[in-house]
Design an enzyme around this catalytic site. Structure first.
Site, PDB file in Angstrom:
ATOM      1  N   HIS A   1     112.318 -21.360 -93.222  1.00  0.00           N
ATOM      2  CA  HIS A   1     111.192 -20.572 -93.718  1.00  0.00           C
ATOM      3  C   HIS A   1     111.749 -19.339 -94.450  1.00  0.00           C
ATOM      4  O   HIS A   1     112.809 -18.823 -94.077  1.00  0.00           O
ATOM      5  CB  HIS A   1     110.363 -20.137 -92.515  1.00  0.00           C
ATOM      6  CG  HIS A   1     109.044 -19.527 -92.844  1.00  0.00           C
ATOM      7  ND1 HIS A   1     108.906 -18.231 -93.266  1.00  0.00           N
ATOM      8  CD2 HIS A   1     107.791 -20.037 -92.806  1.00  0.00           C
ATOM      9  CE1 HIS A   1     107.628 -17.973 -93.465  1.00  0.00           C
ATOM     10  NE2 HIS A   1     106.930 -19.055 -93.185  1.00  0.00           N
TER      11      HIS A   1
ATOM     12  N   ASP B   1     113.972 -17.539 -84.940  1.00  0.00           N
ATOM     13  CA  ASP B   1     112.581 -17.477 -85.383  1.00  0.00           C
ATOM     14  C   ASP B   1     111.810 -18.444 -84.492  1.00  0.00           C
ATOM     15  O   ASP B   1     111.947 -19.662 -84.625  1.00  0.00           O
ATOM     16  CB  ASP B   1     112.525 -17.881 -86.861  1.00  0.00           C
ATOM     17  CG  ASP B   1     111.110 -18.160 -87.358  1.00  0.00           C
ATOM     18  OD1 ASP B   1     110.160 -18.113 -86.548  1.00  0.00           O
ATOM     19  OD2 ASP B   1     110.962 -18.445 -88.563  1.00  0.00           O
TER      20      ASP B   1
ATOM     21  N   GLN C   1     107.228 -21.265 -84.694  1.00  0.00           N
ATOM     22  CA  GLN C   1     106.656 -22.603 -84.503  1.00  0.00           C
ATOM     23  C   GLN C   1     106.973 -23.172 -83.133  1.00  0.00           C
ATOM     24  O   GLN C   1     106.503 -24.247 -82.784  1.00  0.00           O
ATOM     25  CB  GLN C   1     107.175 -23.572 -85.585  1.00  0.00           C
ATOM     26  CG  GLN C   1     106.735 -23.228 -86.984  1.00  0.00           C
ATOM     27  CD  GLN C   1     105.230 -23.284 -87.157  1.00  0.00           C
ATOM     28  OE1 GLN C   1     104.496 -23.832 -86.344  1.00  0.00           O
ATOM     29  NE2 GLN C   1     104.747 -22.693 -88.241  1.00  0.00           N
TER      30      GLN C   1
ATOM     31  N   LYS D   1      99.889 -17.944 -83.795  1.00  0.00           N
ATOM     32  CA  LYS D   1     100.258 -19.369 -83.722  1.00  0.00           C
ATOM     33  C   LYS D   1     100.007 -19.935 -82.327  1.00  0.00           C
ATOM     34  O   LYS D   1     100.048 -21.136 -82.125  1.00  0.00           O
ATOM     35  CB  LYS D   1     101.746 -19.566 -84.040  1.00  0.00           C
ATOM     36  CG  LYS D   1     102.208 -18.960 -85.340  1.00  0.00           C
ATOM     37  CD  LYS D   1     102.256 -19.948 -86.449  1.00  0.00           C
ATOM     38  CE  LYS D   1     103.060 -19.398 -87.601  1.00  0.00           C
ATOM     39  NZ  LYS D   1     102.591 -19.911 -88.894  1.00  0.00           N
TER      40      LYS D   1
ATOM     41  N   CYS E   1     106.240 -22.395 -97.373  1.00  0.00           N
ATOM     42  CA  CYS E   1     107.092 -21.198 -97.314  1.00  0.00           C
ATOM     43  C   CYS E   1     108.574 -21.531 -97.168  1.00  0.00           C
ATOM     44  O   CYS E   1     109.387 -20.656 -96.892  1.00  0.00           O
ATOM     45  CB  CYS E   1     106.694 -20.248 -96.191  1.00  0.00           C
ATOM     46  SG  CYS E   1     104.983 -19.749 -96.242  1.00  0.00           S
TER      47      CYS E   1
END
Lengths: 422, 152
Positions: free
Chosen positions: A125, A204, A207, A230, A375
């Site tokens: 991303h 990160d 997700q 999210k 993205c």
């Protein structure tokens, strides 16, 4: 909680699932972009506005104390949610992107020197790539890319190889789960490799958090960022986790109210508050933090492992129907990614249906999916297509949602994509 | 004008499957060009225009884009060919009015009337205007250049 047996009750928790899109019952398959919110989260946000009301960590009256108590509890819940060792390792941010940007700036400015390098991969991303590229400009610190395997996976072998190729790597930054392909990166193994080479690992988690039980201590990552929206919480709030001794060494980027303990006219008189409050200048989105904690408790009650299993089961159902009924019609780029993300393109007699046309077509059938590059602009080069369609399944989706998606794809032609205009 | 879906659809499909003027000139320095990459989607096209003596002599494009972007740009290249700068600007302005659901002159938008339905799909307005905005920019640049030359 057995999701399948309780699916009706779970769906009833989400008032938005009662709405229609294009005049049809909504099939929401874009939870990777943002997840829908259950009533308990909405109620918690409203409770702040209608009852708690006060600012945090500033007032000496009862209302203010109640807010402080609720905010502290939200930090504790966040720590429990990712199994952080200490509550003080939880810094509230506006979301994953802010966390990753703060880390890129702080680490680059305070820990790195010219000649050092950053390592990430091409399927990432933009938020894992761009902050480091920009932060590194002044010191000329490059961002290097590791190779992914044929399916787009990050492997420990390739990370090890990258350290041979780029021995000056001081920071490794990856998404635990890729937002395009949905593969789960072997973070624990990567952390070991990074640490063996004296590098920090920044993860990160955007997700990952909503779909897997997260254990930052077991993974041994140094930093882990994620967003509330999210995981069924409000937008505008998230967490930057860091190992306490690292967070404690870092000096914030932002200064102002709330983060300072003492200051006078001279610049060197500033005394910052302790970690993590020193990173939280200004008033936090308090209702967001409370709503996020409520969302975390809601997910923990359902069970993150149950959520993951259920999503994978629905994806397998999609794959089975696609295998049987959509041959020559669909190309699926990540059949082996065990989660709820299906990334694909649809073809009409061999001609690619442009992903955005496909998403518009599905919208007309009441189905919400994402199209484009998601993205991750370097991903297109890897997959060899201008973009893809992404359906992301969550625990409030049903077998019927998948059926409607498969039936719609079966029926799709380039020409039918124009239906929305007439 | 009542919309005849099947006829309009056919025109869009035709311009998508067999786009007109979809090839860039690399050997003619008199072409201005704009690379347009949409903010919100993956459309990525380049539009070229040869504007000389107040006339839009030729418009061409290339790139990867959805049905609406490709077909609308293909139709644009045909509509404005050999029109004066003023005429081309009037066509573009009327087209933008139509796309945004404002009153417009159907005669001026001509075949581009097939995109009238985009007005009810606001998230696709970017697709229907990406090529048109490129030409609008080049016409504007031409105008500024001409004014500068006259002043000099």
């Amino acid at each position: 909680m057995n999701i399948k047996e309780n699916i009706e009750a779970i769906r009833a928790d989400f008032p938005i699932l009662k709405r229609e899109m294009s005049g049809l019952p909504l099939v929401y398959l874009d939870s990777c972009a943002t997840a829908l919110k259950p009533q308990c989260v909405i109620d918690e946000v409203v409770r702040y506005y209608t009852y708690l009301g006060a600012n945090a960590q500033r007032g000496d009256y009862e209302m203010a104390a109640q807010v402080d108590y609720a905010l502290d509890a939200a930090r504790k819940t966040s720590a429990e949610f990712i199994n952080a060792k200490k509550t003080e390792e939880i810094v509230f941010t506006s979301g994953t992107t802010e966390g990753l940007n703060l880390l890129a700036l702080m680490i680059t400015n305070q820990f790195l020197k010219q000649g050092d390098a950053i390592l990430t991969c091409e399927t990432e991303h933009a938020s894992s790539v761009l902050p480091w590229q920009q932060a590194g400009l002044a010191k000329d610190i490059p961002v290097n890319f590791i190779e992914v395997d044929q399916e787009g996976r990050i492997t420990p072998e390739n990370v090890e190889k990258a350290f041979v190729q780029y021995p000056n790597t001081k920071v490794v930054v990856f998404a635990q789960v890729s937002n395009v392909l949905g593969f789960n990166a072997p973070i624990k193994e990567i952390a070991k490799i990074a640490h063996d080479h004296g590098a920090y690992l920044v993860v990160d988690g955007a997700q990952a958090v909503a779909h897997h039980a997260i254990d930052v201590q077991d993974m041994d990552c140094d930093f882990f960022c994620f967003s509330s929206h999210k995981l069924c919480g409000p937008s505008g709030i998230g967490v930057m986790y860091g190992k306490f001794e690292l967070l404690d060494q870092l000096r914030p980027i932002f200064f102002g109210g709330e983060s300072n303990a003492r200051f006078a006219r001279s610049c060197d008189s500033l005394v910052l508050k302790k970690t993590p409050t020193k990173f939280e200048s200004g008033t936090l989105p308090i209702e967001g933090a409370l709503g996020m904690a409520t969302a975390m408790r809601y997910l923990m009650n359902i069970g993150l492992n149950n959520i993951h299993e259920y999503e994978w089961e629905l994806k397998q159902y999609f794959l089975k129907r696609a295998q049987e009924e959509l041959q020559d019609k669909i190309k699926i780029y990540n059949p082996n990614a065990q989660g709820g993300i299906v990334t694909f393109n649809v073809y009409d007699k061999g001609q690619l249906i442009f992903p955005q046309d496909m998403a518009s077509y599905l919208s007309n059938k009441g189905i919400a999916v994402r199209s484009g590059q998601h993205c991750a602009k370097l991903m297109g080069e890897f997959l060899g297509v201008p973009g893809t369609v992404r359906a992301s399944i969550y625990f409030y989706n049903t077998i019927e949602d998948i059926d409607r998606l498969v039936d719609a794809i079966k029926d799709a032609t380039v020409e039918k994509c124009l239906d929305i205009f007439f | 004008m009542p919309i005849d879906p099947s006829y309009y659809r056919e025109i869009i499909m035709d311009n998508y499957s067999y786009p007109q003027n979809k090839e860039l000139k690399t050997d003619d320095g008199e072409y201005d060009q704009r690379h347009m990459a949409s903010d919100s989607c993956i459309d990525d096209i380049t539009v070229q225009a040869k504007i000389k003596d107040g006339i839009v002599q030729d418009v061409r494009f290339d790139g990867q884009a959805c049905t609406i972007s490709t077909a609308s740009t293909s139709i644009l290249t045909q509509l404005v060919a050999n029109k004066t700068v003023e005429q081309a600007e009037a066509i573009i302005q009327n087209y933008f009015n139509m796309i945004h659901g404002r009153p417009f002159d159907p005669e001026l938008v001509d075949e581009a009337i097939v995109f009238e339905g985009v007005a009810k799909q606001p998230n696709r307005i970017g697709c229907a205007t990406i090529g048109w905005k490129a030409l609008e920019e080049m016409l504007q640049a031409h105008r500024e250049q001409t004014t500068k030359e006259q002043e000099a």
